[in-house]
Design a protein around this motif. Structure first.
Motif, PDB file in Angstrom:
ATOM      1  N   SER A 147      29.142  10.470  18.388  1.00  0.00           N
ATOM      2  CA  SER A 147      28.288  11.523  18.515  1.00  0.00           C
ATOM      3  C   SER A 147      26.715  11.053  18.528  1.00  0.00           C
ATOM      4  O   SER A 147      25.960  11.705  19.169  1.00  0.00           O
ATOM      5  CB  SER A 147      28.287  12.450  17.334  1.00  0.00           C
ATOM      6  N   ASP A 166      25.438  10.357  21.979  1.00  0.00           N
ATOM      7  CA  ASP A 166      25.595  11.354  22.658  1.00  0.00           C
ATOM      8  C   ASP A 166      24.366  12.296  23.160  1.00  0.00           C
ATOM      9  O   ASP A 166      23.533  12.544  22.341  1.00  0.00           O
ATOM     10  CB  ASP A 166      26.768  12.435  22.285  1.00  0.00           C
ATOM     11  N   ARG A 203      31.456  18.289  23.308  1.00  0.00           N
ATOM     12  CA  ARG A 203      32.324  16.852  22.611  1.00  0.00           C
ATOM     13  C   ARG A 203      32.293  16.905  21.211  1.00  0.00           C
ATOM     14  O   ARG A 203      33.164  16.322  20.741  1.00  0.00           O
ATOM     15  CB  ARG A 203      31.504  15.768  23.532  1.00  0.00           C
ATOM     16  N   THR A 257      29.418  11.375  28.218  1.00  0.00           N
ATOM     17  CA  THR A 257      28.634  10.793  27.291  1.00  0.00           C
ATOM     18  C   THR A 257      27.460   9.737  27.412  1.00  0.00           C
ATOM     19  O   THR A 257      27.655   8.787  28.134  1.00  0.00           O
ATOM     20  CB  THR A 257      29.593  10.229  26.066  1.00  0.00           C
TER      21      THR A 257
END
Length: 268
Positions: A238, A241, A207, A267
């Motif tokens: 991010s 995540d 991702r 996520t």
């Protein structure tokens, strides 16, 4: 899977797509565009595919459109000509929108729409003896496939204009100096180098890689403030995540991160 216009194979997490029309130096047309777009869509939905490599069969990347077909288009009318162009443009956009990194491996040469195809990838590996040519003008034609936009990402307007108005070949070393080619290798090694690079990228955080691709592909389209806003959105996502949890722990623990078990997961 193989068909008349596209050879498809996997090398671990890497999907390798080879243009297959060597008798015409891998000239491309509607059948290729449909097949390539289909494989790109399949790869996007397949969590076992981490990166994609495009190459050409027979030691040549792609000579662009089939001139016999282009000549026949004169009799087909503007609507049909436009429909066929839209297939090319869809394939270029599918490459640019791929959530997986796309690496082009160029041996021999890339001309016309074949050059546009090569430039559409995220990274470009080329043999030192390969060449690139915006050769449309030699046939009384104009660029397509986003060629002018893709070249303008790397070179000054004057260099872009010279290349398109003269149709002159530019060697891979010159294109490397301009930043168009990202990796130079010896003749015969472009595909192998591209696959190794693709393997490396395919084992990274899926991702985070997709977010970076989005940022890099569109960076020139935004102002600094707009791009920082996009970066902020990506960084916030991010940080929440599981990929970041693993990556940060690996850096702090002085070990290699293992992102493979997180591929295809949601996520956090």
């Amino acid at each position: 899977m193989n068909n008349d216009v596209l050879l498809v194979r996997t090398e671990g997490p890497v999907l390798v797509l080879a243009i297959n029309n060597p008798s015409l130096r891998n000239a491309i047309g509607p059948e290729f565009f449909r097949a390539a777009s289909k494989e790109l869509a399949r790869a996007a939905a397949d969590s076992t595919v981490g990166a994609i490599v495009f190459t050409g069969a027979g030691g040549f990347f792609c000579s662009g459109g089939n001139l016999n077909e282009l000549a026949a288009n004169r009799e087909r009318g503007p609507e049909v000509r436009r429909e066929r162009l839209e297939l090319l443009h869809k394939t270029i956009l599918d490459i640019r929108r791929s959530p997986k990194p796309v690496i082009m491996a160029v041996e021999g040469g890339a001309t016309g729409a074949g050059m546009a195809l090569a430039l559409a990838g995220d990274l470009l590996v080329a043999a030192r003896n390969a060449f690139f040519a915006a050769s449309y003008i030699r046939a009384g034609l104009t660029p397509d496939g986003g060629l002018t936009a893709l070249l303008a990402e790397s070179m000054p307007r004057q260099a872009l204009t010279h290349m398109c108005l003269t149709g002159e070949r530019q060697g891979a070393e010159r294109m490397h100096q301009l930043g168009v080619v990202t990796t130079l290798v010896e003749k015969g090694h472009a595909v192998g180098e591209a696959i190794e690079l693709a393997r490396q990228l395919a084992t990274g955080p899926e991702r985070a890689t997709g977010r970076i691709l989005g940022l890099c592909r569109d960076a020139r389209m935004h102002t600094l403030a707009e791009q920082m806003e996009r970066e902020a959105d990506a960084m916030v996502a991010s940080q929440g995540d599981d990929e970041a949890a693993e990556g940060i722990a690996a850096v702090l623990g002085r070990r290699d991160a293992d992102f493979t078990s997180l591929r295809g997961t949601a996520t956090a």
